[in-house]
Scaffold this motif. Structure first.
Motif, PDB file in Angstrom:
ATOM      1  N   GLY A 195       0.821  -1.211   0.000  1.00 15.15           N
ATOM      2  CA  GLY A 195       0.000   0.000   0.000  1.00 15.15           C
ATOM      3  C   GLY A 195       0.851   1.254   0.000  1.00 15.15           C
ATOM      4  N   LEU A 196       1.979   1.194   0.695  1.00 11.10           N
ATOM      5  CA  LEU A 196       2.873   2.344   0.796  1.00 11.10           C
ATOM      6  C   LEU A 196       3.390   2.792  -0.567  1.00 11.10           C
ATOM      7  N   THR A 197       3.505   1.861  -1.504  1.00  8.52           N
ATOM      8  CA  THR A 197       4.158   2.165  -2.787  1.00  8.52           C
ATOM      9  C   THR A 197       3.257   2.027  -4.005  1.00  8.52           C
ATOM     10  N   MET A 198       2.036   1.487  -3.851  1.00  5.76           N
ATOM     11  CA  MET A 198       1.274   1.086  -5.027  1.00  5.76           C
ATOM     12  C   MET A 198       0.766   2.247  -5.875  1.00  5.76           C
ATOM     13  N   GLU A 199       0.401   3.358  -5.251  1.00  3.96           N
ATOM     14  CA  GLU A 199      -0.219   4.465  -5.996  1.00  3.96           C
ATOM     15  C   GLU A 199       0.666   5.702  -6.022  1.00  3.96           C
ATOM     16  N   VAL A 200       1.955   5.514  -5.752  1.00  5.51           N
ATOM     17  CA  VAL A 200       2.833   6.673  -5.563  1.00  5.51           C
ATOM     18  C   VAL A 200       3.149   7.401  -6.855  1.00  5.51           C
ATOM     19  N   HIS A 201       2.780   6.841  -8.002  1.00  8.59           N
ATOM     20  CA  HIS A 201       3.062   7.531  -9.264  1.00  8.59           C
ATOM     21  C   HIS A 201       2.123   8.708  -9.501  1.00  8.59           C
ATOM     22  N   ARG A 202       0.950   8.710  -8.857  1.00  8.20           N
ATOM     23  CA  ARG A 202      -0.080   9.705  -9.179  1.00  8.20           C
ATOM     24  C   ARG A 202       0.374  11.144  -8.931  1.00  8.20           C
ATOM     25  N   PRO A 203       0.957  11.492  -7.757  1.00  6.69           N
ATOM     26  CA  PRO A 203       1.386  12.891  -7.572  1.00  6.69           C
ATOM     27  C   PRO A 203       2.404  13.345  -8.615  1.00  6.69           C
ATOM     28  N   ALA A 204       3.360  12.471  -8.961  1.00  3.65           N
ATOM     29  CA  ALA A 204       4.395  12.862  -9.919  1.00  3.65           C
ATOM     30  C   ALA A 204       3.817  13.059 -11.318  1.00  3.65           C
ATOM     31  N   VAL A 205       2.892  12.194 -11.738  1.00  2.15           N
ATOM     32  CA  VAL A 205       2.291  12.345 -13.067  1.00  2.15           C
ATOM     33  C   VAL A 205       1.441  13.617 -13.116  1.00  2.15           C
ATOM     34  N   SER A 206       0.692  13.897 -12.052  1.00  3.63           N
ATOM     35  CA  SER A 206      -0.105  15.132 -12.011  1.00  3.63           C
ATOM     36  C   SER A 206       0.791  16.367 -12.058  1.00  3.63           C
ATOM     37  N   ALA A 207       1.913  16.328 -11.332  1.00  2.00           N
ATOM     38  CA  ALA A 207       2.846  17.461 -11.368  1.00  2.00           C
ATOM     39  C   ALA A 207       3.439  17.639 -12.756  1.00  2.00           C
ATOM     40  N   THR A 208       3.697  16.532 -13.451  1.00  2.00           N
ATOM     41  CA  THR A 208       4.202  16.610 -14.824  1.00  2.00           C
ATOM     42  C   THR A 208       3.192  17.275 -15.745  1.00  2.00           C
ATOM     43  N   ILE A 209       1.919  16.921 -15.581  1.00  2.00           N
ATOM     44  CA  ILE A 209       0.855  17.517 -16.398  1.00  2.00           C
ATOM     45  C   ILE A 209       0.804  19.030 -16.183  1.00  2.00           C
ATOM     46  N   ASN A 210       0.795  19.454 -14.923  1.00  2.00           N
ATOM     47  CA  ASN A 210       0.703  20.882 -14.643  1.00  2.00           C
ATOM     48  C   ASN A 210       1.922  21.654 -15.118  1.00  2.00           C
ATOM     49  N   ILE A 229      -7.024  20.032  -9.353  1.00  2.00           N
ATOM     50  CA  ILE A 229      -5.561  19.971  -9.350  1.00  2.00           C
ATOM     51  C   ILE A 229      -4.980  20.907 -10.400  1.00  2.00           C
ATOM     52  N   SER A 230      -5.590  20.948 -11.564  1.00  2.00           N
ATOM     53  CA  SER A 230      -5.016  21.713 -12.677  1.00  2.00           C
ATOM     54  C   SER A 230      -5.254  23.212 -12.556  1.00  2.00           C
ATOM     55  N   THR A 231      -6.255  23.628 -11.808  1.00  2.00           N
ATOM     56  CA  THR A 231      -6.569  25.058 -11.731  1.00  2.00           C
ATOM     57  C   THR A 231      -6.280  25.667 -10.360  1.00  2.00           C
ATOM     58  N   HIS A 232      -6.148  24.848  -9.338  1.00  2.00           N
ATOM     59  CA  HIS A 232      -6.056  25.407  -7.991  1.00  2.00           C
ATOM     60  C   HIS A 232      -4.749  25.092  -7.267  1.00  2.00           C
TER      61      HIS A 232
END
Length: 409
Positions: A119-134, A337-340
């Motif tokens: 659980g500690l590592t399974m979804e950890v890509h989401r913040p980095a991918v969102s930051a890449t998008i922004n 996430i993208s606007t705020h």
């Protein structure tokens, strides 16, 4: 915000290259979730595959959920501090090790530890991918569309995983699935290493925003509540439905049919609904709060209807009816996430949103108790009430979005 000097070889990627990296990472996210067998089949593996029973399976899933929440908070900090490329490489490497460890663990204490690490590592890509998008996309509408496609990729990947995993587990065994999951995590790390340019790190002494400052933003508190309650309904597709269908004596293939109906509907409706709700311009077409409220309402209606079904056809129809809610819910969160999210704090803001969704994986563990205590009407009523709370939270959310984000102290 003060930052350390960029490393010598760092050069900002061209806009087209950066946007291409975004779509590569979204596609890689779909593949990663499609191979996410370690989470989808953790309960089956502990309870049935190793014979520890349902109570032990529930304990393992709880350990996973706790680790999920903690891991996302850490991933948000690492993303904002180290940059997306370094964070993804480190975190997905650790995720692969957790998957491989699950394939080897045998004793129940070891399984609890591995479940937490998973659980500690399974979804950890989401913040980095969102930051890449922004960072890569200039327009708010463009970022919103990309964020909504990221959520879409996760939804489709989860459906593919659930639909294909049972067949593969029957023929190849659980351990093979976990090895595949670990290899998918390694592949994601290599893809991120390949498509993302090195980035300047943020000085630890001058980090822009702490989690304390994030939660000082009232909109974070309200959208966290909405995301938690709305996602409790959305997660019902992969947590509540199997329990209800088992109580009806339906085979696993019936669950596969319901997930297939959901996946096909997602594929059909996502492009037109995204255009309708976001538009094709530089700014989003509609405010995010009404979109999020509508999505939560549809999710509550769909999962409440599913709780009252008894046939494969009924469950499949309910799973399809959930889809417009899933899409609107995803677009609303993506727009937030993208606007705020302030520059330099996207990882932390995304971690909070994803963390609330991780916490939503825990309430469905009590569905069995509700089913025994009050039957399906009680299950349906609890899920609908969760959706109503999410809808109600969207009104103060809309008011808070008009206020400036608290600055770092």
């Amino acid at each position: 915000m003060a930052t350390a000097p960029a490393i010598a070889e760092y050069t900002a990627p061209a806009a087209r290259t950066a946007r291409s990296a975004v779509w590569v990472l979204i596609g890689a996210s779909l593949a990663l979730k499609g191979a996410g067998f370690a989470w989808d089949f953790l309960g089956y593996y502990v309870g049935d595959g190793l014979g520890y029973g349902t109570t032990a399976a529930g304990a393992a899933l709880t350990a996973f959920g706790v680790g999920w929440c903690v891991g996302l908070a850490s991933a948000g900090v690492l993303t904002d501090r180290l940059g997306q490329r370094t964070a993804l490489t480190i975190l997905m490497g650790l995720s692969s090790l957790a998957c491989f460890a699950l394939a080897l663990a045998q004793s129940f204490p070891a399984l609890l530890v591995v479940s937490f690490l998973l659980g500690l590592t399974m979804e950890v890509h989401r913040p980095a991918v969102s930051a890449t998008i922004n960072a890569a996309i200039d327009s708010k509408a463009g970022r919103t569309r990309a964020q909504s496609w990221l959520y879409w990729s996760s939804n489709v990947g989860i459906a593919i995983c659930a639909a294909a995993g049972g067949y593969l587990a029957h023929h190849q065994g659980y351990r093979g699935l976990f090895v595949v999951n670990g290899l998918a995590c390694l592949a994601f790390a290599l893809v991120a290493r390949r498509v993302l340019a090195p980035q300047p790190a943020v000085d630890a002494n001058d980090t822009a925003t702490t989690y304390r400052q994030v939660f000082a933003d009232p909109s974070v508190r309200w959208i966290t509540l909405a995301a938690l309650c709305g996602m409790t309904c959305a997660w019902g597709l992969v947590s509540v439905l199997p329990l209800l269908m088992t109580s009806d004596g339906l085979p696993p293939t019936s669950y596969g049919v319901a997930m297939l109906a959901n996946t096909i509907t997602v594929l059909i409706l996502t492009p037109p609904l995204t255009r309708l709700l976001v538009g094709d311009g530089e700014t989003p077409k509609y405010p995010l709060a009404p979109i999020l409220a509508t999505g939560c309402a549809i999710l509550g209606l769909g999962i409440g209807l599913a709780a009252l079904q008894h046939t494969t056809l009924g469950y499949a129809i309910a799973a399809a009816l959930l889809v417009p809610g899933e899409i609107a819910f995803s677009i609303g969160l993506g727009a937030y996430i993208s606007t705020h999210a302030p520059e330099g704090a996207t990882g932390r803001y995304q971690a909070v949103i994803s963390g609330s969704q991780a916490a939503a994986s825990l309430p469905p563990l009590g569905v069995a108790l509700a089913l025994d205590a009050g039957g399906r009407p009680l299950v349906a009523g609890l899920l609908v009430c969760s959706a109503l709370i999410a809808v109600a939270a969207c009104r103060p959310l809309a008011r808070s979005l008009t206020k400036p984000v608290p600055s770092a102290a």
